[in-house]
Design an enzyme around this catalytic site. Sequence first.
Site, PDB file in Angstrom:
ATOM      1  N   PRO A 316       0.815  -1.237   0.000  1.00 51.39           N
ATOM      2  CA  PRO A 316       0.000   0.000   0.000  1.00 51.39           C
ATOM      3  C   PRO A 316       0.839   1.272   0.000  1.00 51.39           C
ATOM      4  CG  PRO A 316       0.066  -0.937   2.193  1.00 51.39           C
ATOM      5  CD  PRO A 316       0.888  -1.843   1.341  1.00 51.39           C
ATOM      6  N   CYS A 317       1.513   1.546  -1.107  1.00 50.45           N
ATOM      7  CA  CYS A 317       2.307   2.763  -1.170  1.00 50.45           C
ATOM      8  C   CYS A 317       1.392   3.989  -1.170  1.00 50.45           C
ATOM      9  CB  CYS A 317       3.212   2.766  -2.388  1.00 50.45           C
ATOM     10  SG  CYS A 317       2.369   2.523  -3.936  1.00 50.45           S
ATOM     11  N   HIS A 318       0.106   3.757  -1.413  1.00 52.83           N
ATOM     12  CA  HIS A 318      -0.809   4.906  -1.409  1.00 52.83           C
ATOM     13  C   HIS A 318      -1.055   5.421   0.001  1.00 52.83           C
ATOM     14  CE1 HIS A 318      -3.297   1.285  -0.886  1.00 52.83           C
ATOM     15  NE2 HIS A 318      -4.098   2.047  -0.168  1.00 52.83           N
TER      16      HIS A 318
END
Lengths: 351, 351
Positions: A316-318
């Site tokens: 989850p780089c977001h």
Amino acid sequence: MASKLSFEEKYDVIVRRDTTYAGIFFVAVKTTGIFCRPGCTARTPKSKNVLFYDTSHEAIINGYRPCKICKPLEELGATPDYIQKILDELEAHPYRRLKDWDLRQRGIEPSQIRRWFKKNHNMTFQAYQRLYRINGAFTKISNGESITHTAYDIGFESISGFNDSFKSTFDHAPSQEKGKTVIQLIRFTTPIGPMFAGATSTGVCLTEFTDRPMLETEFKDLKKRLNAVILPGENKHLVQLQQELAEYFEGKRKVFTVPLHTPGSAFSQSVWQLLRTIPFGATRTYKEQAEKLGKPKGVRAVGRANGLNKIAIVIPCHRVLGSNGELVGYGGGKGRKKWLLDHERMHAMST
Amino acid sequence: MASKLSFEEKYDVIVRRDTTYAGIFFVAVKTTGIFCRPGCTARTPKSKNVLFYDTSHEAIINGYRPCKICKPLEELGATPDYIQKILDELEAHPYRRLKDWDLRQRGIEPSQIRRWFKKNHNMTFQAYQRLYRINGAFTKISNGESITHTAYDIGFESISGFNDSFKSTFDHAPSQEKGKTVIQLIRFTTPIGPMFAGATSTGVCLTEFTDRPMLETEFKDLKKRLNAVILPGENKHLVQLQQELAEYFEGKRKVFTVPLHTPGSAFSQSVWQLLRTIPFGATRTYKEQAEKLGKPKGVRAVGRANGLNKIAIVIPCHRVLGSNGELVGYGGGKGRKKWLLDHERMHAMST
DNA sequence: AAATCCATGTTCAGTTTTCGGTGGCGATAC
DNA sequence: GTATCGCCACCGAAAACTGAACATGGATTT
């Protein structure tokens, strides 16, 4: 905190026909009683005539009907029926070779299907078919069947044609084929746009929105790092991934369990590992990430490694923001980053 | 035949401060002995006290002196000397950053130059300066120069500062080639008002009077169609264009040879192509145009495509009239349309 | 002389831009 | 193979710019 788009910003999205916001909000036109997705190619409405809704449901209960051009009710990027049929046929008979003539037989203009493939898979239909067949050939060869036999089996009309095709895919002749890995690649849809997913036999190595600019680079990088070729096809990890993503988009899944395959430097690995510890619904800043890694000054490096992540959503780089709470960058576009964060915040409470 | 404006219409132009008639006629005030251009910001005279002249010469020989506010004898819309000097300096030394402090050194109040730029270029001077430099940087980088060197060459003293600046104008980092084009934009003067001209490396894509209401829309459209960024700067096409336009306004040039770049639908293209075949000094009606295109019913469509023309004068949309000979509409204002037609009629005979 | 209408210069709080400091990565040059 | 170079989905503070508000003053007209 992810800021909500203002009316002006949304309207600008409409004017620019920015497709990265499709699924994130809907635009309704008062004068026509019709609502569309952002990116609809119909004539741009005047700003005074538009209303925005966050969901199609809202638009409908307010009396708007879906646009016939952008079809805001159909799943975004969904495959049209007539193409779905062809794909089904291809799946049922992997070795059948559908020429333009065959397509016409089935009442489909070859140029039509070609355009669709160009747009959605960035290759022609014939190229897709070829890759699909080659994929089968690879399996057969791996299982030890003779090369000539395989070639005839899968519908190539001459050995040399097969060799050429095989070479262009695998970069060397079939008989030398031994060490190459295969990355199976599929395309599927989500509420915020179509995605590609790729997996080796080890695990999922890629999930990205099909319009991510860096996609080609990512393919190249994977091919190099894994000494692999990318071919259309499925495997068990991809099946599992699709299942889990579907649950994620329904708000039901908060943790992914599908195995991953993430080649990269040790530092990148540690950054990605750390990303996976950010819980659903939470966010961190680049700075916090850098500190947790024991490199408080390495903020930029963390940002870079974040950008190198090829497994959107699952890793989850977001969930990483600038230290002032701004969205900063995202490979799939900031609109999607915001959508994902809102989605997670909304479902974070439940269960 | 183009009708002459009545006294009432002219007075209305004065009351509305309509700049599109500047250079086309002059207004003299009997009570003060002063004459102005339409659009002058001084207090509006009563209608009983005004007289109209077609040229400044007539006003003078009738004993009027030029207004000190609108300066009707000076070049219309000319860049003031003290600003021109700064612009020259900018061109000569693109790496020299002129801060407010430097401006004061040169005897210029920063707020003054800021106001002039806001009004005439719709941005502050500092913004203009920055875009001008970024434009240079883009060229250098496209030519293969290194990003780091370029940053210092154009006057930044840190890479990060340059990166930030570049990103904010192009939406992506300097090395990320996304196929953006740059439209160079200049401002220059003509006898009937200042104009903007824009050109890509392919050719001129815009020439419009700066007070055209649709200007912003045209910019937006160009940016979208060409995937471009509009930045202050020059190129060879713009040099040629200015030369040819100067000759045109002197009555010496009847045909433009500068290359054009006119993105648009096939139909628009055909309309514009046809426009270019109307000779200097001649006129046609919308109906004739529609017939020549083989679409006798498409009069409205032709009118619309005419209005979409972004290259005023060079693509002579002003040479098309209503079927009763009336001027009908013109993006730059009917006053200018009439002036252009008169100008052409007057010079059509010679040579 | 009074009224109108702006252009100019100043000030100032609020923003934006810039800069230096960063560590890591991929490409390139030995 | 290994050193170096160029580049960057960042951060925080300092420098520089902005826009808005205001008083002043010039030019024009009544």
